[in-house]
Design a protein around this motif. Structure first.
Motif, short mmCIF file in Angstrom:
data_model
loop_
_atom_site.label_atom_id
_atom_site.label_comp_id
_atom_site.label_asym_id
_atom_site.label_seq_id
_atom_site.Cartn_x
_atom_site.Cartn_y
_atom_site.Cartn_z
N ILE A 126 0.85 -1.20 0.00
CA ILE A 126 0.00 0.00 0.00
C ILE A 126 0.89 1.25 0.00
O ILE A 126 1.84 1.34 0.78
N THR A 127 0.55 2.20 -0.86
CA THR A 127 1.37 3.41 -1.00
C THR A 127 0.63 4.66 -0.54
O THR A 127 -0.54 4.87 -0.89
N ILE A 128 1.35 5.46 0.22
CA ILE A 128 0.82 6.77 0.62
C ILE A 128 1.82 7.80 0.09
O ILE A 128 3.03 7.64 0.29
N VAL A 129 1.34 8.82 -0.59
CA VAL A 129 2.24 9.91 -0.99
C VAL A 129 1.98 11.09 -0.06
O VAL A 129 0.86 11.58 0.05
N ASP A 130 3.04 11.48 0.61
CA ASP A 130 2.96 12.59 1.56
C ASP A 130 3.22 13.87 0.79
O ASP A 130 4.32 14.39 0.78
N CYS A 131 2.15 14.34 0.11
CA CYS A 131 2.32 15.53 -0.75
C CYS A 131 1.75 16.77 -0.07
O CYS A 131 1.94 17.89 -0.56
N LEU A 132 1.05 16.58 1.04
CA LEU A 132 0.58 17.69 1.87
C LEU A 132 -0.16 18.76 1.07
O LEU A 132 0.12 19.94 1.21
N HIS A 133 -1.10 18.32 0.26
CA HIS A 133 -1.84 19.28 -0.56
C HIS A 133 -3.00 19.90 0.20
O HIS A 133 -3.56 19.30 1.12
N GLY A 134 -3.36 21.08 -0.22
CA GLY A 134 -4.52 21.77 0.33
C GLY A 134 -4.71 23.03 -0.49
O GLY A 134 -3.78 23.47 -1.16
N GLY A 135 -5.91 23.61 -0.45
CA GLY A 135 -6.11 24.85 -1.20
C GLY A 135 -7.55 25.02 -1.58
O GLY A 135 -8.43 24.34 -1.04
N LEU A 136 -7.79 25.93 -2.51
CA LEU A 136 -9.16 26.19 -2.96
C LEU A 136 -9.73 24.94 -3.63
O LEU A 136 -9.01 24.28 -4.39
N PRO A 137 -10.99 24.62 -3.35
CA PRO A 137 -11.57 23.42 -3.94
C PRO A 137 -11.38 23.36 -5.45
O PRO A 137 -11.09 22.30 -6.01
#
Ligand SMILES: O=C(O)c1cc(=O)[nH]c(=O)n1[C@@H]1O[C@H](COP(=O)(O)O)[C@@H](O)[C@H]1O
Length: 306
Positions: A103-114
């Motif tokens: 199982i893969t998790i990418v820790d890209c820490l995204h967030g922002g306007l929908p």
């Protein structure tokens, strides 16, 4: 083009990531191997500090994790810093992990306007996505509800997310335990509102849900003040902080007391420090997996399993 799928199929997709992760945790235990190609580690391992070095490092960490951990987590900015070559390396190591069935998790820490973060579904979730991953990490500080669209995109594609609620760094808690002044969670902490919003996606799902939280193993002293109750959360909880950041087995027992077998402890440097020798890396992975499993079994003792 919109897909024509039945509501039963959609329901299955929305519970798929949680189910697959839970099966993997039941089989391999609650450890996630963090793959963070720090510059210093690349140098210590005798690798070049470039995209190729990061890729070699990641492949070796994958080798150590395979069959010893429930999941792996790739730290995206540590590939991103090499630009297009770094992204190409991340694509290849994700492909390798998929071939191994881990199982893969990418820790890209995204967030922002929908409207803008909806683009990341194309990168990580949709069939044929270049960085196809089982889950990614999200930052909710544009308002937890700003993530609704991207979370639905993940779920509708059988993927999951981990939303930061109480992060492991010492700077995080004062902001995350701030009391909200208006809205649905008025009078509650920021971290509570995030956890509650995430839980809503898991309500009604049998077993472990697909929408997770990030709760650091280091945040013991803030737990009560935050109002967040990990024991009431039914999605997966990704917990960094063990090892290099100072948390130990006893902290896992305290912070996650009463949880239901849904805590996934992610450890990066504490494992990588044993490389590049594969036997030492594998041995360290096994020892840490055992320690973490024991601690969480004790934390779960009175809790019913999901
Ligand atoms: O998003 C994360 O994974 C994360 C959240 C958090 O609250 N704390 C935290 O340490 N992390 C990540 O978890 C990993 C922890 O690494 P180690 O301290 O080396 O085990 C790093 O990739 C961090 O960026």
């Amino acid at each position: 083009m919109a897909e024509n799928v039945s509501s039963e199929e959609m329901q299955l997709r929305r519970s798929d990531f949680g189910l697959r992760l839970k099966n993997s945790m039941d089989k391999y235990g609650p450890l996630c191997v963090g793959i963070d190609p720090h510059r210093k580690l690349l140098t210590d391992w005798g690798y070049d500090v470039d995209a190729e070095g990061a890729e070699l490092f990641a492949m070796r960490m994958l080798q150590a994790a395979n069959g010893r951990a429930a999941a792996v987590k790739f730290q995206a900015p540590m590939f991103e810093r090499y630009g297009s070559k770094g992204y190409a390396a991340l694509e290849r190591v994700l492909y390798a992990a998929r071939q191994m069935g881990i199982i893969t998790i990418v820790d890209c820490l995204h967030g922002g306007l929908p409207t803008t973060i909806s683009a990341i579904a194309d990168a990580y979730f949709k069939p044929g996505a270049p960085l196809l991953a089982d889950a990614i990490t999200l930052l909710p500080y544009y308002g937890a509800r700003s993530l609704q669209g991207v979370i639905n995109d993940a779920l509708n594609n059988s993927r999951g997310v981990f939303v930061a609620s109480l992060t492991s760094n010492p700077e995080g808690a004062s902001m995350q335990t701030a009391i909200r002044q208006s809205g649905e969670y008025k009078g509650r902490t920021v971290a509570y509102g995030i956890a509650h919003t995430a839980q809503k996606f898991n309500n009604g799902i049998e077993g472990m849900g697909s929408v997770g939280l990030i709760i650091g193993a280091t945040i013991g002293q803030w737990m009560d003040q935050s109002g967040v109750e990990p024991s009431k959360f039914t999605g997966p909880i990704l917990s960094p902080g063990y090892g290099w950041q100072g948390a130990e087995a006893k902290d896992l027992r305290t912070v996650f007391k009463g949880t239901k077998g849904n805590v996934l402890v992610t450890v990066s440097r504490f494992i990588a420090a044993h490389g590049p020798d594969i036997a030492s890396l594998s041995q360290a992975t096994e020892a840490i997996a055992l320690d973490v499993r024991q601690a969480l079994m004790e934390a779960t003792e009175e809790g019913e399993l999901l």
